[in-house]
Design a protein around this motif. Structure first.
Motif, PDB file in Angstrom:
ATOM      1  N   VAL A 176       0.858  -1.177   0.000  1.00 12.25           N
ATOM      2  CA  VAL A 176       0.000   0.000   0.000  1.00 12.25           C
ATOM      3  C   VAL A 176       0.897   1.231   0.000  1.00 12.25           C
ATOM      4  CG1 VAL A 176      -1.865   1.229   1.154  1.00 12.25           C
ATOM      5  CG2 VAL A 176      -1.725  -1.264   1.334  1.00 12.25           C
ATOM      6  N   ASP A 177       0.831   2.018  -1.063  1.00 14.92           N
ATOM      7  CA  ASP A 177       1.687   3.205  -1.207  1.00 14.92           C
ATOM      8  C   ASP A 177       3.157   2.858  -0.974  1.00 14.92           C
ATOM      9  OD1 ASP A 177      -0.450   4.796  -1.846  1.00 14.92           O
ATOM     10  OD2 ASP A 177      -0.731   5.582   0.176  1.00 14.92           O
ATOM     11  N   GLY A 178       3.556   1.692  -1.475  1.00 15.97           N
ATOM     12  CA  GLY A 178       4.956   1.277  -1.378  1.00 15.97           C
ATOM     13  C   GLY A 178       5.342   0.611  -0.082  1.00 15.97           C
ATOM     14  N   VAL A 179       4.394   0.376   0.829  1.00 17.11           N
ATOM     15  CA  VAL A 179       4.680  -0.254   2.120  1.00 17.11           C
ATOM     16  C   VAL A 179       4.146  -1.679   2.117  1.00 17.11           C
ATOM     17  CG1 VAL A 179       4.298  -0.172   4.612  1.00 17.11           C
ATOM     18  CG2 VAL A 179       4.605   1.948   3.319  1.00 17.11           C
ATOM     19  N   ARG A 180       4.987  -2.604   2.512  1.00 15.10           N
ATOM     20  CA  ARG A 180       4.616  -4.010   2.567  1.00 15.10           C
ATOM     21  C   ARG A 180       3.528  -4.229   3.611  1.00 15.10           C
ATOM     22  NH1 ARG A 180       7.832  -8.904   2.294  1.00 15.10           N
ATOM     23  NH2 ARG A 180       7.031 -10.459   3.741  1.00 15.10           N
ATOM     24  N   MET A 181       2.395  -4.843   3.194  1.00 16.52           N
ATOM     25  CA  MET A 181       1.308  -5.136   4.120  1.00 16.52           C
ATOM     26  C   MET A 181       1.438  -6.525   4.726  1.00 16.52           C
ATOM     27  SD  MET A 181      -2.796  -4.841   3.458  1.00 16.52           S
ATOM     28  CE  MET A 181      -3.906  -4.457   4.807  1.00 16.52           C
ATOM     29  N   LEU A 197      -8.480  -2.432   2.834  1.00 12.11           N
ATOM     30  CA  LEU A 197      -8.213  -1.325   1.918  1.00 12.11           C
ATOM     31  C   LEU A 197      -9.533  -0.799   1.349  1.00 12.11           C
ATOM     32  CD1 LEU A 197      -5.215  -2.918   0.002  1.00 12.11           C
ATOM     33  CD2 LEU A 197      -5.165  -1.489   2.045  1.00 12.11           C
ATOM     34  N   ASP A 198      -9.694   0.494   1.379  1.00 17.31           N
ATOM     35  CA  ASP A 198     -10.925   1.143   0.927  1.00 17.31           C
ATOM     36  C   ASP A 198     -10.851   1.423  -0.572  1.00 17.31           C
ATOM     37  OD1 ASP A 198     -13.168   2.650   0.517  1.00 17.31           O
ATOM     38  OD2 ASP A 198     -12.585   4.310   1.828  1.00 17.31           O
ATOM     39  N   PRO A 199     -11.702   0.786  -1.413  1.00 20.13           N
ATOM     40  CA  PRO A 199     -11.617   1.027  -2.861  1.00 20.13           C
ATOM     41  C   PRO A 199     -11.915   2.463  -3.261  1.00 20.13           C
ATOM     42  CG  PRO A 199     -13.537  -0.327  -2.314  1.00 20.13           C
ATOM     43  CD  PRO A 199     -12.707  -0.229  -1.074  1.00 20.13           C
ATOM     44  N   PHE A 200     -12.637   3.217  -2.439  1.00 19.11           N
ATOM     45  CA  PHE A 200     -12.927   4.611  -2.771  1.00 19.11           C
ATOM     46  C   PHE A 200     -11.676   5.489  -2.732  1.00 19.11           C
ATOM     47  CE2 PHE A 200     -17.293   3.381  -1.644  1.00 19.11           C
ATOM     48  CZ  PHE A 200     -17.988   3.958  -2.691  1.00 19.11           C
ATOM     49  N   THR A 205      -4.199   0.659  -9.168  1.00 17.20           N
ATOM     50  CA  THR A 205      -3.741  -0.646  -8.700  1.00 17.20           C
ATOM     51  C   THR A 205      -2.919  -1.293  -9.796  1.00 17.20           C
ATOM     52  OG1 THR A 205      -5.717  -0.940  -7.327  1.00 17.20           O
ATOM     53  CG2 THR A 205      -4.437  -2.902  -7.821  1.00 17.20           C
ATOM     54  N   GLU A 206      -1.738  -1.763  -9.445  1.00 18.21           N
ATOM     55  CA  GLU A 206      -0.871  -2.443 -10.401  1.00 18.21           C
ATOM     56  C   GLU A 206      -0.587  -3.844  -9.888  1.00 18.21           C
ATOM     57  OE1 GLU A 206       1.362   1.726 -11.653  1.00 18.21           O
ATOM     58  OE2 GLU A 206       2.567   0.033 -10.950  1.00 18.21           O
ATOM     59  N   VAL A 207      -0.926  -4.834 -10.695  1.00 15.46           N
ATOM     60  CA  VAL A 207      -0.725  -6.234 -10.320  1.00 15.46           C
ATOM     61  C   VAL A 207       0.413  -6.799 -11.158  1.00 15.46           C
ATOM     62  CG1 VAL A 207      -1.773  -8.507 -10.092  1.00 15.46           C
ATOM     63  CG2 VAL A 207      -3.172  -6.457  -9.756  1.00 15.46           C
ATOM     64  N   TYR A 228      -2.128   2.056  -4.822  1.00 19.84           N
ATOM     65  CA  TYR A 228      -1.705   3.439  -4.635  1.00 19.84           C
ATOM     66  C   TYR A 228      -2.943   4.286  -4.339  1.00 19.84           C
ATOM     67  CZ  TYR A 228       2.566   1.729  -6.820  1.00 19.84           C
ATOM     68  OH  TYR A 228       3.695   1.020  -7.106  1.00 19.84           O
ATOM     69  N   THR A 229      -2.936   4.973  -3.212  1.00 19.91           N
ATOM     70  CA  THR A 229      -4.115   5.717  -2.780  1.00 19.91           C
ATOM     71  C   THR A 229      -4.050   7.175  -3.246  1.00 19.91           C
ATOM     72  OG1 THR A 229      -3.095   6.230  -0.639  1.00 19.91           O
ATOM     73  CG2 THR A 229      -4.404   4.216  -0.777  1.00 19.91           C
ATOM     74  N   GLN A 230      -5.192   7.862  -3.093  1.00 17.99           N
ATOM     75  CA  GLN A 230      -5.300   9.246  -3.546  1.00 17.99           C
ATOM     76  C   GLN A 230      -4.296  10.150  -2.828  1.00 17.99           C
ATOM     77  OE1 GLN A 230      -7.174  10.172  -5.978  1.00 17.99           O
ATOM     78  NE2 GLN A 230      -8.685   8.539  -6.194  1.00 17.99           N
TER      79      GLN A 230
END
Length: 808
Positions: A176-181, A197-200, A205-207, A228-230
């Motif tokens: 998430v934003d470059g941080v390992r979850m 994770l909130d889809p809004f 998203t890159e897979v 990657y979030t807003q």
């Protein structure tokens, strides 16, 4: 005098044509983003009677074209551009923009820095904010499933466990934003953390398909899912920038009510972004047409402290599956000058209690009743604080520097009680995760870009167990799920590079070394373990090499070889007596990392700007695979656990495995408004035991795909589509899955199997005005009753989804 003037005009004309003939007939074609020359650009006039091709330096001779002739420039990775020769030769250079619909433009997943998608040899699926808003997923698990490229398993409504190329759970990495979850208790069983994770709030998203261990380390064997979030938006003026949006969504299959609001405040140097989402889901209703064994015909009801099995008055309603969730996000950005960016991100997610539905439908041993009266997860809570510093173009040995520090806290619990048992067993887990990443980018070496960095991650695990006697409401301590106070940590360094050997040929390669430490001390208070502690210190070297090649303007070929690894975590080594149907899993302190060796080939072909075909073939070989196998505890192959005689199992380096498959995609632009797209994935795989025997892989998904027919104009977009899954017969089903007959249909021989299924669906979105947009979806229009492979919960029946979004 007139003669002199005429002579001057003649000289000027001659000089002009000499100059124009020497230089004015040639232009250079460059990439708009990185200004690199583009080779093999097809150049032609309206009837294609005149054609030309750009060379390795992006140069193209336009001599044969007339001055006012309209010329077309076409390349598979770029948007079609048209211009007159007069306009072109006046500028001398033409910049082409990447075609986002074909190659997804710029991605960050491979190196953590922006790279052109056309230069990357691995397959990457990109899901942008527009796609997310249109598909309107309930959760981030559904966001991935809606792409048609990722298979998702669900044990309950509050969940979703992705499967990629035959791997799942702790063999896939989430960031998430470059941080390992991923944390030290991510299990080999289905992992539900993605719903935090909130889809809004997700802008992209890159897979990554296939190993990503060079950049992301342990767990990135089957793939990497980057969310990657807003980001906060700065003001370009002296006045305050105020932005915001509100969303509402309703779905009939589970009476969902979702509310979302966000707002942005921005100045030139400071910006804030705040977001709030609340979800309320009631019990999920399944479809009408399908196997009767999927119906919820019996359930446990407790009255005055006594359990009864009763007939369900509404067998299509899966009770209990309801739950609520809240998501909060706060971001702060500060830009002191053009070279520095500082970003702080705060995330919080919490669910209510939610039932483990597949455990609640397990039949009792005699088959007449149900085994469990209660089985539910306590609130799943996740907090992350992420502070990132970015410096651009100031270092002596780099052009970009990112420093990312993060703290995460995970809380989860399990609660279960057998039918007519007075004892409710509970375990509570708490994980504190610290991480620090330093990443560099160097692009000063001509056509070579270098990326390098280091990472440190530390996890501390707290775990407690308890037993509640419902007869007198007394609580006593019991065995925890994991060794309390255990730790998992890793330190790593990596280097990767991208060489544009020719304008149409890019070579990529990388290496990473990771070292992992585990420290766990076992408490013998409740169980006589034959060991006191588990100390692991192990390292892993991984690498990758591949290329992207455009032999023609409308053809791309890729080839990539890579290795991946997964080091044992606390769940593998230290899980203390986790109950599975008919089995109990015990700790095993003697484990080593598992390694994957992968090769993949890709092709993309454009046919006259009407059709684009994409294909990929892959093969992955896994050695020293960490798998659950029969084991002995203190010399016993069976023990009593929670009042039930169960066979003993443990995670072991006991197998090798291989997975191979094909991923196909098609995009067709039928008219200016009408398009067709399709995805199709075939995966096969087996596990090979030390004795040479073979069994189907547990996380090998069935053949699956979709077909979409999309019509859109400036205000309206509609998508009529079919989702489909193939059958997995009993013989092709993993042995561990065959034992879960209660979640599968029965074939003609009475054996469990996963039937094929399809759904017909319609999505629509209409832009009423600039700020107001509404949506109306009708999913599973034929009301099919189906259960995705390995899923405990039956999928929604016919489902009406309505929503509205307002921006300001």
């Amino acid at each position: 005098m007139k003669c002199l003037v005429n002579m001057q005009r003649t000289v000027v004309t001659i000089v002009f044509f000499l100059f124009y003939g020497a230089w004015g007939q040639e232009i250079i074609i460059l990439d708009e983003d990185d200004h690199q020359p583009i080779v093999n650009v097809m150049v032609y006039n309206s009837d294609r009677s005149k054609t030309a091709l750009s060379d390795f330096d992006g140069k193209c001779d336009l001599t044969q074209f007339n001055l006012n002739e309209r010329i077309t420039f076409r390349h598979i990775g770029y948007q079609i551009t048209k211009a007159t020769k007069t306009h072109l030769v006046k500028k001398g250079v033409l910049y082409l923009s990447l075609n986002a619909e074909q190659l997804d433009g710029v991605v960050m997943s491979i190196s953590k820095w922006e790279q052109q998608r056309k230069d990357i040899p691995q397959k990457i699926a990109v899901i942008n904010a527009q796609n997310i808003a249109f598909t309107a997923p309930q959760t981030s698990a559904d966001l991935l499933s809606n792409s048609g490229k990722v298979f998702v398993q669900k044990s309950q409504l509050g969940g979703g466990s992705p499967m990629i190329r035959g791997f799942a759970t702790n063999r896939l990495l989430i960031s998430v934003d470059g941080v390992r979850m991923n944390n030290a208790i991510f299990r080999s069983g289905n992992v539900q953390n993605i719903i935090s994770l909130d889809p809004f709030t997700i802008r992209n998203t890159e897979v990554i398909f296939g190993p990503g261990s060079v950049i992301y380390g342990s767990d990135a064997i089957g793939g990497v899912m980057n969310f990657y979030t807003q980001n906060p938006q700065f003001s370009t003026k002296d006045s305050l920038l105020v932005l915001g949006s509100g969303n509402y969504r309703y779905s009939s299959a589970n009476n969902e009510n979702t509310f979302h609001v966000d707002f942005n405040l921005g100045k030139k140097k400071w910006a804030f972004f705040s977001s709030l989402t609340y979800n309320s889901f009631e019990d999920l209703r399944m479809g009408s047409h399908g196997p009767t064994s999927y119906l919820r015909d019996k359930l446990v009801v407790t009255r005055n402290g006594e359990d009864f099995v009763e007939q369900n008055k509404e067998p299509k309603v899966q009770h209990p599956t309801a739950y609520d969730q809240i998501n909060l996000m706060q971001k702060l950005a500060y830009k002191p000058n053009n070279n520095w960016d500082i970003n702080l991100g705060l995330f919080y997610s919490e669910t209510s209690d939610y039932a483990r539905y597949d455990r609640l439908i397990r039949p009792s041993k005699d088959g007449a009743g149900l085994r469990s009266a209660e089985w539910y997860y306590g609130p799943q809570k996740w907090f992350m604080g992420n502070l990132q510093f970015y410096q651009n173009g100031q270092g002596k040995f780099y052009d970009g520097l990112k420093i990312t520090t993060a703290y995460q806290n995970f809380k989860e619990s399990r609660n279960d009680r057998g039918f007519q048992d007075a004892i409710r067993y509970a375990t509570q887990e708490n994980v504190d995760a610290l991480s620090a990443n330093v990443d560099f980018e160097n692009k000063r070496m001509g056509n070579f870009r270098l990326y390098y960095g280091s990472e440190y991650v530390y996890n501390k695990i707290g775990s407690q167990g308890s037993q509640l006697d419902l007869d007198n409401y007394s609580t006593i301590a019991s065995a925890s799920r994991y060794p309390d106070g255990s730790s998992w940590q890793t330190l790593a360094g990596y280097i990767s590079g991208e060489l544009k050997a020719k304008p149409n040929f890019t070579l990529s390669s990388g290496l990473r070394y990771s070292h992992v430490w585990i420290d766990a001390i076992f408490d013998n208070t409740f169980h006589p373990f034959p060991f006191k502690n588990a100390d692991l210190s192990t390292g892993a070297l991984t690498g990758s090499i591949g290329f992207s090649w455009f032999p023609k303007t409308d053809l791309q070929l890729t080839l990539n070889g890579s290795t991946g690894f997964r080091a044992p975590n606390i769940d593998d080594i230290g899980k203390i007596f986790d109950s599975e149907p008919g089995a109990v899993v015990v700790p095993n302190p003697d484990l080593e990392p598992e390694y994957a060796y992968n090769i993949e080939m890709g092709i993309q072909k454009n046919f006259s700007d009407r059709f684009t075909f994409k294909g990929a073939a892959f093969y992955t070989y896994l050695v020293d695979a960490l798998v659950r196998r029969d084991y002995q505890f203190n010399g016993n192959s069976e023990i009593e656990y929670n009042g039930e005689i169960s066979r003993v199992q443990a995670v072991q380096n006991a197998a090798m495995a291989y997975v191979y498959g094909f991923e196909l995609g098609l995009e067709a632009y039928l008219t200016e408004n009408l398009s067709l797209s399709s995805n199709f994935t075939i995966t096969e795989g087996e596990e090979e035991e030390d004795d040479g025997s073979h069994s189907p892989g547990r996380h090998v998904a069935p053949t699956f795909g979709d077909v979409h027919l999309v019509w859109k104009n400036q205000k309206l977009k509609t998508d009529l589509f079919v989702n489909f899954n193939g059958e997995i017969s009993n013989g092709d089903m993993a042995i561990s899955e065959r034992s879960k007959s209660y979640i599968y249909a029965q074939d003609a021989n009475g054996n469990p199997y996963s039937p094929a299924w399809y759904t017909l669906n319609l999505r629509s979105q209409y832009q009423i005005s600039q700020p107001l947009k509404i949506m109306l979806h009708l999913e599973n229009m034929t009301d099919q009753r189906y259960r995705s492979y390995s899923s405990g919960i039956v999928a929604p029946g016919i489902n009406l989804i309505m929503g509205a979004a307002y921006t300001f």
